[in-house]
Design a protein around this motif. Structure first.
Motif, PDB file in Angstrom:
ATOM      1  N   LYS A  70       1.797  15.943 -10.961  1.00 26.35           N
ATOM      2  CA  LYS A  70       0.757  15.294 -11.750  1.00 26.35           C
ATOM      3  C   LYS A  70       1.130  13.886 -12.177  1.00 26.35           C
ATOM      4  N   ASN A  71       2.420  13.617 -12.348  1.00 25.45           N
ATOM      5  CA  ASN A  71       2.887  12.288 -12.746  1.00 25.45           C
ATOM      6  C   ASN A  71       3.898  11.805 -11.717  1.00 25.45           C
ATOM      7  N   ILE A  72       3.508  10.796 -10.959  1.00 27.32           N
ATOM      8  CA  ILE A  72       4.338  10.308  -9.863  1.00 27.32           C
ATOM      9  C   ILE A  72       4.819   8.903 -10.210  1.00 27.32           C
ATOM     10  N   VAL A  73       6.117   8.777 -10.448  1.00 30.84           N
ATOM     11  CA  VAL A  73       6.733   7.503 -10.822  1.00 30.84           C
ATOM     12  C   VAL A  73       7.260   6.825  -9.560  1.00 30.84           C
ATOM     13  N   ILE A  74       6.984   5.541  -9.437  1.00 29.70           N
ATOM     14  CA  ILE A  74       7.317   4.792  -8.221  1.00 29.70           C
ATOM     15  C   ILE A  74       8.382   3.748  -8.534  1.00 29.70           C
ATOM     16  N   ILE A  75       9.483   3.734  -7.771  1.00 37.15           N
ATOM     17  CA  ILE A  75      10.466   2.652  -7.877  1.00 37.15           C
ATOM     18  C   ILE A  75      10.834   2.166  -6.477  1.00 37.15           C
ATOM     19  N   GLY A  76      11.199   0.895  -6.390  1.00 36.18           N
ATOM     20  CA  GLY A  76      11.613   0.314  -5.118  1.00 36.18           C
ATOM     21  C   GLY A  76      10.487   0.037  -4.141  1.00 36.18           C
ATOM     22  N   GLN A  77       9.232   0.166  -4.580  1.00 36.34           N
ATOM     23  CA  GLN A  77       8.084  -0.057  -3.694  1.00 36.34           C
ATOM     24  C   GLN A  77       7.601  -1.494  -3.857  1.00 36.34           C
ATOM     25  N   ASP A  78       8.448  -2.457  -3.483  1.00 34.58           N
ATOM     26  CA  ASP A  78       8.133  -3.878  -3.690  1.00 34.58           C
ATOM     27  C   ASP A  78       7.013  -4.367  -2.781  1.00 34.58           C
ATOM     28  N   LYS A 106      -3.422   0.751   2.228  1.00 34.31           N
ATOM     29  CA  LYS A 106      -3.501   2.172   2.552  1.00 34.31           C
ATOM     30  C   LYS A 106      -3.024   3.033   1.386  1.00 34.31           C
ATOM     31  N   LEU A 107      -2.027   2.529   0.655  1.00 35.18           N
ATOM     32  CA  LEU A 107      -1.585   3.245  -0.543  1.00 35.18           C
ATOM     33  C   LEU A 107      -2.687   3.264  -1.595  1.00 35.18           C
ATOM     34  N   GLU A 108      -3.353   2.146  -1.762  1.00 34.67           N
ATOM     35  CA  GLU A 108      -4.447   2.071  -2.736  1.00 34.67           C
ATOM     36  C   GLU A 108      -5.554   3.047  -2.366  1.00 34.67           C
ATOM     37  N   PHE A 109      -5.821   3.174  -1.085  1.00 35.53           N
ATOM     38  CA  PHE A 109      -6.806   4.157  -0.606  1.00 35.53           C
ATOM     39  C   PHE A 109      -6.354   5.571  -0.968  1.00 35.53           C
ATOM     40  N   LEU A 110      -5.067   5.863  -0.740  1.00 35.05           N
ATOM     41  CA  LEU A 110      -4.514   7.184  -1.052  1.00 35.05           C
ATOM     42  C   LEU A 110      -4.586   7.469  -2.549  1.00 35.05           C
ATOM     43  N   PHE A 111      -4.176   6.489  -3.361  1.00 34.63           N
ATOM     44  CA  PHE A 111      -4.163   6.692  -4.816  1.00 34.63           C
ATOM     45  C   PHE A 111      -5.589   6.829  -5.380  1.00 34.63           C
ATOM     46  N   ALA A 112      -6.502   6.009  -4.847  1.00 39.31           N
ATOM     47  CA  ALA A 112      -7.882   6.030  -5.333  1.00 39.31           C
ATOM     48  C   ALA A 112      -8.556   7.369  -5.077  1.00 39.31           C
ATOM     49  N   ASN A 113      -8.142   8.038  -4.009  1.00 39.30           N
ATOM     50  CA  ASN A 113      -8.795   9.282  -3.615  1.00 39.30           C
ATOM     51  C   ASN A 113      -8.050  10.528  -4.087  1.00 39.30           C
ATOM     52  N   ASN A 114      -7.034  10.337  -4.934  1.00 37.56           N
ATOM     53  CA  ASN A 114      -6.290  11.482  -5.451  1.00 37.56           C
ATOM     54  C   ASN A 114      -6.135  11.358  -6.967  1.00 37.56           C
ATOM     55  N   THR A 115      -7.249  11.475  -7.643  1.00 37.31           N
ATOM     56  CA  THR A 115      -7.269  11.278  -9.092  1.00 37.31           C
ATOM     57  C   THR A 115      -6.700  12.471  -9.856  1.00 37.31           C
ATOM     58  N   GLN A 116      -6.319  13.540  -9.137  1.00 36.02           N
ATOM     59  CA  GLN A 116      -5.706  14.681  -9.813  1.00 36.02           C
ATOM     60  C   GLN A 116      -4.289  14.362 -10.287  1.00 36.02           C
ATOM     61  N   ALA A 117      -3.722  13.254  -9.796  1.00 34.61           N
ATOM     62  CA  ALA A 117      -2.386  12.819 -10.209  1.00 34.61           C
ATOM     63  C   ALA A 117      -2.469  11.399 -10.752  1.00 34.61           C
ATOM     64  N   LYS A 118      -1.472  11.045 -11.588  1.00 31.21           N
ATOM     65  CA  LYS A 118      -1.373   9.683 -12.101  1.00 31.21           C
ATOM     66  C   LYS A 118      -0.150   9.021 -11.481  1.00 31.21           C
ATOM     67  N   PHE A 119      -0.349   7.784 -11.055  1.00 30.68           N
ATOM     68  CA  PHE A 119       0.710   7.042 -10.383  1.00 30.68           C
ATOM     69  C   PHE A 119       1.203   5.932 -11.310  1.00 30.68           C
ATOM     70  N   TYR A 120       2.512   5.938 -11.593  1.00 27.91           N
ATOM     71  CA  TYR A 120       3.119   4.951 -12.485  1.00 27.91           C
ATOM     72  C   TYR A 120       4.040   4.051 -11.661  1.00 27.91           C
ATOM     73  N   ASN A 121       3.645   2.793 -11.506  1.00 27.31           N
ATOM     74  CA  ASN A 121       4.453   1.863 -10.731  1.00 27.31           C
ATOM     75  C   ASN A 121       5.533   1.274 -11.638  1.00 27.31           C
ATOM     76  N   ALA A 122       6.750   1.782 -11.481  1.00 27.93           N
ATOM     77  CA  ALA A 122       7.892   1.318 -12.266  1.00 27.93           C
ATOM     78  C   ALA A 122       8.830   0.465 -11.419  1.00 27.93           C
ATOM     79  N   THR A 123       8.301  -0.114 -10.359  1.00 32.12           N
ATOM     80  CA  THR A 123       9.108  -0.952  -9.478  1.00 32.12           C
ATOM     81  C   THR A 123       9.634  -2.179 -10.227  1.00 32.12           C
ATOM     82  N   GLU A 124       8.797  -2.714 -11.125  1.00 30.52           N
ATOM     83  CA  GLU A 124       9.149  -3.906 -11.907  1.00 30.52           C
ATOM     84  C   GLU A 124       9.494  -5.084 -10.995  1.00 30.52           C
ATOM     85  N   GLY A 125       8.656  -5.260 -10.009  1.00 30.93           N
ATOM     86  CA  GLY A 125       8.818  -6.361  -9.072  1.00 30.93           C
ATOM     87  C   GLY A 125       7.901  -6.162  -7.885  1.00 30.93           C
TER      88      GLY A 125
END
Length: 606
Positions: free
Chosen positions: A362-370, A422-441
């Motif tokens: 349900k909560n997907i944290v993203i790092i290193g996805q520059d 393509k990631l934005e397409f994936l995230f937009a169509n999967n609202t059952q989870a929240k995506f947190y971009n913690a890449t900080e860059g």
């Protein structure tokens, strides 16, 4: 049931439920009315105090005639402005698809209240595009990627009447840019000379025995779905190194999905990921899996297109692994549904997010996805095995886009930008989870919430993850039975390819003979030749084996060459057909070459 209700119901049952919901909401709740209809169904714009048509019948007839003249032999047409929908109804006789772009929901409501388009909306012959829809890029990428659309994207042109041209010029320019961006995104993946699709297919064929002898992906989902809520996806961008200390500190509190390129850095820092993923069809990524000590808790998940040398290496290292079938049609066509499918996308980060979603996080944290170069011009972290500046050596066209944080710009390249979309397409169509971009860059990614990695760790890392048993592999007997079943299906494919090759060669030879005759060919004869071409096309277009997208670039080439002839606006039927036959003969050479390569892949396992 009213006409509006029928049309809205058709939108819901088709592929445009978001617009249907918007129409219902406007119809039920809107108190502001900008447009109105008179007794002749002419539309009055109260803001600009003007009617849409000075003479409704005459203007619609003139506009229709103008469109038809400019789109001779076009399979589709794009129009800005729904108008009163009479024009749209008239045009359905001439095109496979009609795309209507409109920014005013009220105009959609008026048009759909007076003209019954339900059958055309339900079938997809007419597609209404709300230009203010938040997920418009996702919609357009789906529409333009349809089997009967992507071949002819070079014919795109936007038509609008004088009213829209005068009062909606800014909206038209904006949507035109969005459409062109999405068309280019589709086309960039359709290079007819590219060997990547066939290489992926070849790897898939060679990986089938190993897939059947190791952990079933479906078993992973059955045993592990909804066991955890919080995870971290680790990618190999240049920002990753600064996140390593926190990742190490909180590794027992999160399930960790790791892109293959980031795995050596985690391994070096004694961070044990739960999942390591790879989908690269080239063997260069095998360096990520060399000299690995036993990792009992780590499950390696590979796409069916992963290079077979990588699979061989992990087998020798006795690592726990699963080969997952993508949602590609060529995977589905062999009827291995018991093994499950995953939207692996075109890059390993996409595959990580898709797996996290499949497992119910349900909560997907993203790092290193520059998805961008850092200030030093590096594409990856400093110790990246293939080189921290790997992407700068690939000669991919670069561009500037909005940076993480939304205030500055950052340098990226076309491939990364495509990945981002393509990631934005994936995230937009999967609202059952929240995506947190913690890449900080790096680049800003829409449909994610930007939050520092430390904040994410504090917010979601409050309890330890429980230990899970490694899923068991299939019994040898079960594996052998499945392999026998798969081989039977692949033998059928091989037989179809052999017959198609024979038919293609016969047709090519016949066309060459006709074209080299140097005789004036009568229209009746040319039409009979074209009928044979259409018959062969129909067979290819309606056979699931050839519509599994392995040969997608080849079919794009067919449409591309035909589009060039259509754009020449040749009125003389004999000349048009002669050029079509000439182009088709050249295309058959390409088709035969690619079919032979696919045939060789099948022969390796059969």
């Amino acid at each position: 049931m009213s006409i509006l209700e029928k049309n809205i119901q058709a939108l819901v049952s088709g592929v445009n439920e978001p617009l249907a919901r918007k129409l219902i909401d406007f119809f039920q709740n809107s108190k502001h009315v900008r447009f109105s209809l008179d007794e002749n169904l002419n539309i009055f714009d109260q803001k600009n105090q003007v009617f849409m048509y000075s003479d409704i019948e005459q203007e619609i007839a003139f506009f229709q005639k103008s469109i038809l003249e400019k789109t001779l032999r076009y399979p589709f047409v794009c129009i800005y402005g729904v108008g009163n929908a009479l024009l749209i109804k008239n045009l359905t006789l001439f095109y496979k698809h009609i795309f209507i772009f409109e920014s005013e929901i009220e105009l959609f409501v008026l048009a759909l209240s007076v003209i019954d388009l339900s059958e055309e909306l339900r079938s997809g012959k007419i597609y209404l595009v709300d230009t203010k829809e938040e997920k418009i890029n996702a919609q357009l990428s789906l529409l333009f990627d349809q089997n009967d659309m992507f071949e002819y994207l070079g014919l795109y042109e936007m038509f609008m009447n004088s009213y829209y041209k005068k009062y909606f010029i800014d909206e038209i320019a904006k949507i035109d840019r969005i459409i062109c961006d999405n068309i280019n995104l589709v086309i960039r993946n359709l290079d007819p000379s590219s060997m990547i699709p066939l290489k992926c297919y070849d790897n898939f064929i060679q990986n089938i025995p190993a897939m059947l002898k190791n952990i079933s992906f479906q078993r992973i989902i059955q045993e592990r779905k909804n066991q955890f809520k919080n995870c971290i996806v680790v990618c190999a961008g240049p920002s990753l190194e600064k996140q390593i200390p926190l990742l190490k500190k909180y590794q027992e509190n999160f399930v960790i999905f790791c892109a293959d390129g980031a795995f050596p850095l985690l391994h070096k820092n004694d961070i044990t990921p739960d999942y390591v993923l790879n989908l690269d069809c080239q063997d260069k990524t095998s360096v990520f899996f060399k000299n690995i000590k036993s990792l009992d808790k780590t499950l390696f998940v590979f796409s069916q297109s992963t290079h077979f040398d990588v699979i061989k290496l992990v087998c020798e290292s006795k690592l726990n692994f699963s080969i997952v079938l993508s949602d590609s049609l060529y995977c589905k066509n062999i009827n291995m549904h018991d093994f499950g499918h995953l939207d692996t996308g075109t890059h390993v980060g996409h595959m990580c997010y898709a797996l996290a979603l499949a497992l119910g996080f349900k909560n997907i944290v993203i790092i290193g996805q520059d998805l961008a170069y850092n200030k030093e011009g590096n594409s990856h972290f400093n110790d990246f095995i293939l080189g921290k500046d790997l992407d700068s050596t690939l000669n991919i066209p670069s561009l500037k886009i909005l940076a993480y944080g939304g205030e500055d710009e950052v340098l990226t390249h076309l491939a990364w930008d495509d990945y981002r979309k393509k990631l934005e397409f994936l995230f937009a169509n999967n609202t059952q989870a929240k995506f947190y971009n913690a890449t900080e860059g790096g680049a800003r990614i829409a449909f994610t919430k930007e939050l520092s990695f430390e904040e994410c760790c504090l917010k979601f890392g409050d309890e330890k993850k429980k230990s899970l048993e490694m899923p068991k592999i299939l019994t040898l007997n079960r594996s052998d039975k499945l392999l026998k079943k798969v081989l039977e299906n692949l033998k059928k494919d091989l037989n179809i390819i052999n017959q198609t090759l024979e038919d293609a060669k016969v047709l090519k030879d016949a066309l060459e003979k006709i074209l080299s005759s140097n005789k004036a060919l009568p229209l009746e004869f040319l039409l009979s030749v074209y009928k044979n071409i259409e018959h062969f096309n129909s067979f290819m277009d309606n056979n699931s084996l050839f519509q599994d997208r392995v040969l997608k670039g080849v079919f794009f080439k067919r449409g591309l060459e035909i589009s060039k002839i259509i754009l020449a606006k040749i009125a003389e039927e004999e000349k048009y057909l002669f050029l079509i036959i000439t182009a088709y003969k050249v295309w058959l050479v390409l088709l035969i070459e690619k079919l032979n390569i696919r045939k060789e892949s099948l022969q390796k396992i059969i």
